[in-house]
Design an enzyme around this catalytic site. Sequence first.
Site, PDB file in Angstrom:
ATOM      1  N   GLU A 143       0.867  -1.184   0.000  1.00 27.78           N
ATOM      2  CA  GLU A 143       0.000   0.000   0.000  1.00 27.78           C
ATOM      3  C   GLU A 143       0.896   1.223   0.000  1.00 27.78           C
ATOM      4  O   GLU A 143       1.622   1.476   0.966  1.00 27.78           O
ATOM      5  CB  GLU A 143      -0.932   0.017   1.208  1.00 27.78           C
ATOM      6  N   GLU A 236     -12.280   1.899   5.708  1.00 27.82           N
ATOM      7  CA  GLU A 236     -11.148   2.422   6.475  1.00 27.82           C
ATOM      8  C   GLU A 236     -11.383   3.864   6.911  1.00 27.82           C
ATOM      9  O   GLU A 236     -10.435   4.571   7.247  1.00 27.82           O
ATOM     10  CB  GLU A 236      -9.833   2.285   5.694  1.00 27.82           C
TER      11      GLU A 236
END
Length: 270
Positions: A143, A236
């Site tokens: 990520e 998230e």
Amino acid sequence: MTCRVGLTEWRLAPSGAAAIRLAAAVGADGIQLDFGGPGRGVLVDGPGRAGQLRAVADEAGVDLLALAGNLLNDIGLTSQPAVVQPVLARLADTATELGVPLLIVPSFRRSAITDAMSFTRTAAALRWAVSLAEARGIVLASENVLPPARARQLVEEVGSPAFRLLLDTFNPVRYGLDPAWLATELRPWWADQIHLKDGPPDTGPSPLLGAGQGGVRRTLTALRGSPAPVRALVLENDYRDGHGARLRADLEWARRAAVNARESEKGKLT
């Protein structure tokens, strides 16, 4: 195949078994767990802990979607191999014990890729780690917020079919990048799980999905027709304030998006 909707443990008020039970209570299909560490909760590789979490998830009917090594943002993925490789090995072992299909390695803060040296060190660390993941039948995902050309270079330098990039629908915005553009440009290399948020802000009460500045709708639309279908939309946004109404509203939004993803996939098959 079903597109599931999940939560991230590190953005919830409870952690560990309580986070898994919360996921079940609000109707999420799964949860991504954090490895833990100083300031991040109990380490998942403590004696018997991974087995306990797996048992709780089985009992609750919640899929363990992924393990994230967020402590690497504190240690630095770009640290010397003697520092970072033991951590990566522990992550791979724990992911195996949990039975998750995906191991997430973030590149933020002390792991940020900011220059040629940090890029080279990141690629070397990921190349070493992906050999462990591949041997265990796990996908390893980076990520990061690299622009497309550099992200493609990272994929080439890691050089493994078990390596993917993890798409976040807001992080790139903070670095002047358009997530929808990234979704299109890097379409062949995305992991099949996506982080959904639509800030700003990045922490604290954030806008509901679809109501912020991240353009999450455009990003999900850009992913339609990807070679690898999206298998999990994972919330998230920051729910650590315990505000259940926001969490449930975002889950409902993501559930509708998951239905659209399934319909898009059916269209490809007919």
